[in-house]
Design a protein around this motif. Structure first.
Motif, mmCIF file in Angstrom:
data_model
loop_
_atom_site.group_PDB
_atom_site.id
_atom_site.type_symbol
_atom_site.label_atom_id
_atom_site.label_comp_id
_atom_site.label_asym_id
_atom_site.label_seq_id
_atom_site.Cartn_x
_atom_site.Cartn_y
_atom_site.Cartn_z
ATOM 1 N N ARG A 12 24.343 50.362 -5.942
ATOM 2 C CA ARG A 12 25.307 49.851 -6.935
ATOM 3 C C ARG A 12 26.469 50.621 -7.089
ATOM 4 O O ARG A 12 27.418 50.302 -7.149
ATOM 5 N N ALA A 13 26.333 51.904 -7.391
ATOM 6 C CA ALA A 13 27.505 52.966 -7.656
ATOM 7 C C ALA A 13 28.356 52.970 -6.402
ATOM 8 O O ALA A 13 29.495 52.942 -6.636
ATOM 9 N N GLU A 14 27.809 52.945 -5.100
ATOM 10 C CA GLU A 14 28.677 52.763 -4.145
ATOM 11 C C GLU A 14 29.609 51.628 -3.945
ATOM 12 O O GLU A 14 30.650 51.451 -3.689
ATOM 13 N N PHE A 15 28.954 50.306 -4.320
ATOM 14 C CA PHE A 15 29.521 49.165 -4.484
ATOM 15 C C PHE A 15 30.765 49.264 -5.408
ATOM 16 O O PHE A 15 31.736 48.727 -5.417
ATOM 17 N N GLN A 16 30.636 49.885 -6.648
ATOM 18 C CA GLN A 16 31.524 49.822 -7.825
ATOM 19 C C GLN A 16 32.509 50.902 -7.729
ATOM 20 O O GLN A 16 33.248 51.073 -8.802
ATOM 21 N N SER A 24 30.352 55.254 -11.421
ATOM 22 C CA SER A 24 29.876 55.671 -9.934
ATOM 23 C C SER A 24 29.875 57.334 -10.018
ATOM 24 O O SER A 24 28.710 57.734 -9.662
ATOM 25 N N ARG A 25 30.694 57.897 -10.758
ATOM 26 C CA ARG A 25 30.576 59.580 -10.779
ATOM 27 C C ARG A 25 29.399 59.910 -11.688
ATOM 28 O O ARG A 25 28.543 60.656 -11.392
ATOM 29 N N ARG A 26 29.165 59.054 -12.830
ATOM 30 C CA ARG A 26 28.017 59.462 -13.605
ATOM 31 C C ARG A 26 26.433 59.116 -12.771
ATOM 32 O O ARG A 26 25.782 60.073 -12.937
ATOM 33 N N VAL A 27 26.670 57.985 -12.045
ATOM 34 C CA VAL A 27 25.347 57.705 -11.210
ATOM 35 C C VAL A 27 25.122 58.909 -10.329
ATOM 36 O O VAL A 27 23.876 59.529 -10.172
ATOM 37 N N ALA A 28 26.228 59.328 -9.542
ATOM 38 C CA ALA A 28 25.920 60.226 -8.468
ATOM 39 C C ALA A 28 25.795 61.476 -9.055
ATOM 40 O O ALA A 28 24.618 62.157 -8.364
ATOM 41 N N THR A 29 26.187 61.921 -10.174
ATOM 42 C CA THR A 29 25.941 63.026 -10.929
ATOM 43 C C THR A 29 24.332 63.200 -11.367
ATOM 44 O O THR A 29 23.879 64.325 -11.121
ATOM 45 N N LYS A 30 24.114 62.189 -12.063
ATOM 46 C CA LYS A 30 22.674 62.109 -12.237
ATOM 47 C C LYS A 30 21.774 62.056 -11.156
ATOM 48 O O LYS A 30 20.517 62.675 -11.398
ATOM 49 N N LEU A 31 21.863 61.321 -10.155
ATOM 50 C CA LEU A 31 21.162 61.325 -8.806
ATOM 51 C C LEU A 31 21.101 62.918 -8.329
ATOM 52 O O LEU A 31 19.885 63.106 -7.929
ATOM 53 N N ARG A 40 23.045 61.021 -0.262
ATOM 54 C CA ARG A 40 23.889 59.984 -0.591
ATOM 55 C C ARG A 40 24.880 60.173 -1.725
ATOM 56 O O ARG A 40 25.681 59.901 -1.781
ATOM 57 N N PRO A 41 24.223 60.680 -3.106
ATOM 58 C CA PRO A 41 25.094 60.924 -4.135
ATOM 59 C C PRO A 41 25.928 61.994 -3.851
ATOM 60 O O PRO A 41 27.168 61.787 -4.426
ATOM 61 N N HIS A 42 25.904 62.846 -2.778
ATOM 62 C CA HIS A 42 26.792 64.030 -2.576
ATOM 63 C C HIS A 42 27.965 63.318 -2.010
ATOM 64 O O HIS A 42 29.140 63.447 -2.037
ATOM 65 N N ARG A 43 27.685 62.623 -0.888
ATOM 66 C CA ARG A 43 28.525 61.837 -0.216
ATOM 67 C C ARG A 43 29.686 60.774 -1.194
ATOM 68 O O ARG A 43 30.704 60.850 -1.292
ATOM 69 N N LEU A 44 28.556 60.343 -2.198
ATOM 70 C CA LEU A 44 29.563 59.469 -2.811
ATOM 71 C C LEU A 44 30.426 60.058 -3.938
ATOM 72 O O LEU A 44 31.747 59.834 -4.248
ATOM 73 N N LEU A 45 30.059 61.380 -4.448
ATOM 74 C CA LEU A 45 30.590 62.233 -5.362
ATOM 75 C C LEU A 45 32.051 62.777 -4.331
ATOM 76 O O LEU A 45 33.124 62.806 -4.829
ATOM 77 N N ALA A 46 31.876 62.909 -3.285
ATOM 78 C CA ALA A 46 32.813 63.544 -2.179
ATOM 79 C C ALA A 46 33.897 62.303 -2.092
ATOM 80 O O ALA A 46 35.173 62.512 -2.261
ATOM 81 N N GLU A 47 33.568 60.834 -2.125
ATOM 82 C CA GLU A 47 34.486 59.933 -2.047
ATOM 83 C C GLU A 47 35.373 59.773 -3.396
ATOM 84 O O GLU A 47 36.464 59.565 -3.425
ATOM 85 N N LEU A 48 34.547 60.027 -4.503
ATOM 86 C CA LEU A 48 35.419 59.830 -5.677
ATOM 87 C C LEU A 48 36.341 61.039 -5.905
ATOM 88 O O LEU A 48 37.410 61.160 -6.264
ATOM 89 N N HIS A 49 35.979 62.349 -5.315
ATOM 90 C CA HIS A 49 36.960 63.413 -5.464
ATOM 91 C C HIS A 49 38.038 63.059 -4.339
ATOM 92 O O HIS A 49 39.216 63.441 -4.864
ATOM 93 N N LEU A 50 37.885 62.669 -3.281
ATOM 94 C CA LEU A 50 38.982 62.165 -2.539
ATOM 95 C C LEU A 50 40.014 61.129 -3.155
ATOM 96 O O LEU A 50 41.194 61.321 -3.182
#
Length: 128
Positions: A12-16, A24-31, A40-50
């Motif tokens: 869901r976080a990746e979709f949003q 999405s950042r909150r979900v990734a950090t919590k996970l 996967r949460p590390h990759r999502l966090l990286a996408e948000l950083h980019l």
């Protein structure tokens, strides 16, 4: 093993990510806190950083993801993209080749490959 509920949360976080990046950042950090061995949460966090222009933080998050799972292709491809953005073309090349070997028809990776070839040529032309 990662519970199914955690997998659904990251999906869901990746979709949003484009709609509600703060969530999405909150979900990734919590996970990452709850499941530090889940890449996967590390990759999502990286996408948000980019998306925020924090290239070095993105690279660090991707390195963390790949330390957890060296075969995690989405992180490999995103690391190649981050390195291109950081103008580290030669460092990006092997990561892009690995990602393309796993997903040869991925349009984003093919686009990145063309962009990398172009940028490498421009850099070479400027050096002459």
């Amino acid at each position: 093993d990662i519970p199914e509920t955690a997998v659904r949360r990251i999906e869901r976080a990746e979709f949003q990510v484009g709609l509600k990046p703060h969530l999405s950042r909150r979900v990734a950090t919590k996970l990452i806190e709850e499941y530090p061995d889940y890449e996967r949460p590390h990759r999502l966090l990286a996408e948000l950083h980019l998306r925020n222009g924090d290239v070095q933080q993105a690279i660090t998050a991707l390195e963390n993801a790949l330390q957890l799972n060296p075969e995690y292709v989405p992180a490999v491809g995103l690391l190649a993209r981050a390195l291109v953005i950081d103008m580290e073309y030669e460092a990006a090349r092997p990561h892009l080749q690995r990602a393309l070997a796993a997903m040869p028809d991925d349009p984003d990776l093919r686009s990145l490959q063309r962009g990398l070839e172009y940028l490498t040529q421009v850099e070479k032309d400027l050096a002459e």
